[in-house]
Scaffold this active site. Structure first.
Site, PDB file in Angstrom:
ATOM      1  N   ASP A 132       0.858  -1.179   0.000  1.00  0.00           N
ATOM      2  CA  ASP A 132       0.000   0.000   0.000  1.00  0.00           C
ATOM      3  C   ASP A 132       0.895   1.230   0.000  1.00  0.00           C
ATOM      4  O   ASP A 132       1.790   1.345   0.831  1.00  0.00           O
ATOM      5  CB  ASP A 132      -0.895  -0.012   1.241  1.00  0.00           C
ATOM      6  CG  ASP A 132      -1.921   1.101   1.197  1.00  0.00           C
ATOM      7  OD1 ASP A 132      -2.859   0.997   0.394  1.00  0.00           O
ATOM      8  OD2 ASP A 132      -1.760   2.084   1.943  1.00  0.00           O
ATOM      9  N   GLU A 189      -2.933  -2.045  -5.452  1.00  0.00           N
ATOM     10  CA  GLU A 189      -4.266  -1.537  -5.750  1.00  0.00           C
ATOM     11  C   GLU A 189      -4.286  -0.925  -7.133  1.00  0.00           C
ATOM     12  O   GLU A 189      -3.267  -0.447  -7.620  1.00  0.00           O
ATOM     13  CB  GLU A 189      -4.594  -0.419  -4.773  1.00  0.00           C
ATOM     14  CG  GLU A 189      -5.267  -0.881  -3.536  1.00  0.00           C
ATOM     15  CD  GLU A 189      -5.557   0.327  -2.684  1.00  0.00           C
ATOM     16  OE1 GLU A 189      -6.733   0.549  -2.411  1.00  0.00           O
ATOM     17  OE2 GLU A 189      -4.618   1.039  -2.320  1.00  0.00           O
ATOM     18  N   ASP A 247      -2.854   1.533   6.908  1.00  0.00           N
ATOM     19  CA  ASP A 247      -2.129   1.091   5.724  1.00  0.00           C
ATOM     20  C   ASP A 247      -1.754  -0.391   5.803  1.00  0.00           C
ATOM     21  O   ASP A 247      -1.787  -1.104   4.806  1.00  0.00           O
ATOM     22  CB  ASP A 247      -0.868   1.941   5.521  1.00  0.00           C
ATOM     23  CG  ASP A 247      -1.214   3.408   5.300  1.00  0.00           C
ATOM     24  OD1 ASP A 247      -2.357   3.677   4.862  1.00  0.00           O
ATOM     25  OD2 ASP A 247      -0.363   4.265   5.574  1.00  0.00           O
TER      26      ASP A 247
END
Ligand SMILES: [Zn+2]
Length: 424
Positions: free
Chosen positions: A208, A292, A374
């Site tokens: 992340d 992501e 996170d």
């Protein structure tokens, strides 16, 4: 051995005369582009009236027309390398092709608009050289370009020079660009390298990207921002506030805009370098890396500088991982942007209805888990790979988690974000 195309980019330290030459070449490319576009537009109008009229659409056709017209249009053409005009016309031919392909459905993604005229100071200054003397000099401190000559590089060119000396690389083209008053040269290089079939690891790692930290990994490791980047980010915040308070159209605002662009470019460079170190480790020491997906459509909507920076980091992370995982034989998985990685509990799977950007910790109302936001997201990304592996969705860039997994209402709050604000 496989051949891959790779880019090597170096900052330049040109002399004032060379700066003028660099700007002149980019200007020449723009002039040729605009001239060609005007020609295409009139030809299209004539074509409407008489379908026997030809519209110059490809690079060879455009180049032919340019060579016929250049003495009239640009009597000074000999001042710049012929490559500069070619570069502008090539850009136009590509833009026309994109538009045509997009209209006929041959091109995926967002519809490409009809090319527009480039305006000085508003467009990207760039010029591409494909032929002539393009060299990386053996002292590893200079490069040579047609007409412009020998330029000093700001950093050592050894990585590229070494490959060229070993004969495992070949330069295909060189592009000069200007970003925030700094000149760069980027070499497009054909590199021969051995591509392994696997990385030798079967571990899965979720990543992340954030603002406070460069990245958070599902293994609980937090990669801090380099100190120089922290400093630039602080400066960036300050300058951005200053700009917001200034009077639109004022001279002072122009100055702070330019300063902001410079600091922004520096922060982006520092982040890119730091990400390079990270992505090499990720791609060489793990089997699957899960990240992501960036919400590109939402990017223009966002005005928050912090999110903008995080998202450019995300895009850069993906870009680097895409090629590095293929070099080192590992696998990249990109989660669907509707996958609520931040809002899902990584322990029990409960999904929070709302999680604001300000909330730095994730608290699960179902099982009581309290975890760094996170880290929770990174763990969910890593889990996605297991889920996909179990359900047998073996795809290269698995768009994990289908849309049914999303909670009702607004989703993926985290990704609502982004893109550099209007400063560059
Ligand atoms: Zn839970």
């Amino acid at each position: 051995m496989d051949t891959v195309t790779q880019a090597y980019r170096f900052a330049l330290d040109p002399t004032p005369t060379q700066r003028r030459a660099l700007a002149s070449h980019c200007g020449a490319a723009r002039v040729a582009y605009n001239w060609g576009l005007a020609l295409v537009k009139t030809s299209l109008d004539q074509y409407q009236m008489d379908p026997n009229n030809r519209v110059p659409w490809t690079l060879p056709e455009l180049r032919l027309q340019w060579n016929r017209a250049k003495d009239q249009v640009a009597p000074w053409w000999a001042e710049n390398s012929k490559e500069s005009y070619s570069s502008g016309l090539d850009g136009l031919a590509r833009a026309l092709k994109n538009w045509g392909d997009s209209r006929s459905g041959r091109r995926r993604g967002h519809p490409a608009g009809f090319p527009r005229f480039k305006k000085r100071g508003r467009c990207r200054d760039a010029c591409r050289f494909t032929t002539g003397a393009i060299k990386v000099l053996p002292d590893r401190k200079h490069v040579q370009l047609p007409r412009i000559g020998v330029l000093k590089t700001h950093e050592s060119t050894r990585k590229l020079a070494r490959r060229l000396e070993q004969g495992t690389a070949r330069i295909l083209a060189a592009t000069i660009t200007r970003t925030a008053d700094r000149w760069f040269v980027s070499f497009t290089v054909e590199v021969r390298r051995a591509i392994p079939t696997g990385s030798g690891h079967d571990t899965v790692i979720g990543v992340d990207v954030g603002i406070r930290h460069l990245a958070t990994l599902s293994t609980e490791a937090t990669i801090p921002n380099p100190r120089a980047l922290e400093r630039s980010l602080r400066k960036l915040r300050r300058l951005n506030r200053q700009l917001a308070r200034g009077t639109p159209g004022s001279n002072r605002r122009k100055v702070s805009r330019r300063r902001l662009a410079r600091v922004y470019a520096r922060a982006a460079n520092l982040r890119r370098d730091a990400l390079h170190k990270l992505t090499t480790i990720l791609a060489t020491q793990h089997g699957t890396v899960v990240i992501e997906q960036l919400n590109v459509a939402g990017m223009t909507r966002n005005r928050h500088l912090a999110r903008a920076i995080a998202d450019t980091g995300m895009a850069e992370l993906r870009r680097q991982l895409t090629y590095k995982t293929s070099w080192y034989g590992s696998r990249l998985m990109v989660a669907d942007r509707f996958y609520p990685s931040s809002k899902t509990c990584s322990a029990c799977g409960w999904v929070k209805a709302k999680l604001t950007l300000a909330e730095r910790t994730f608290t699960c109302d179902a099982c009581g888990l309290i975890l760094d936001r996170d880290l929770n997201a990174a763990r969910n990304l890593a889990k996605l790979a297991e889920y996909v592996a179990q359900s047998g969705w073996e795809t290269q860039n698995a768009r994990g988690a289908d849309r049914r997994t999303q909670p009702a209402g607004q989703v993926a709050l985290k990704r609502e974000a982004s893109c550099p604000p209007d400063i560059l």
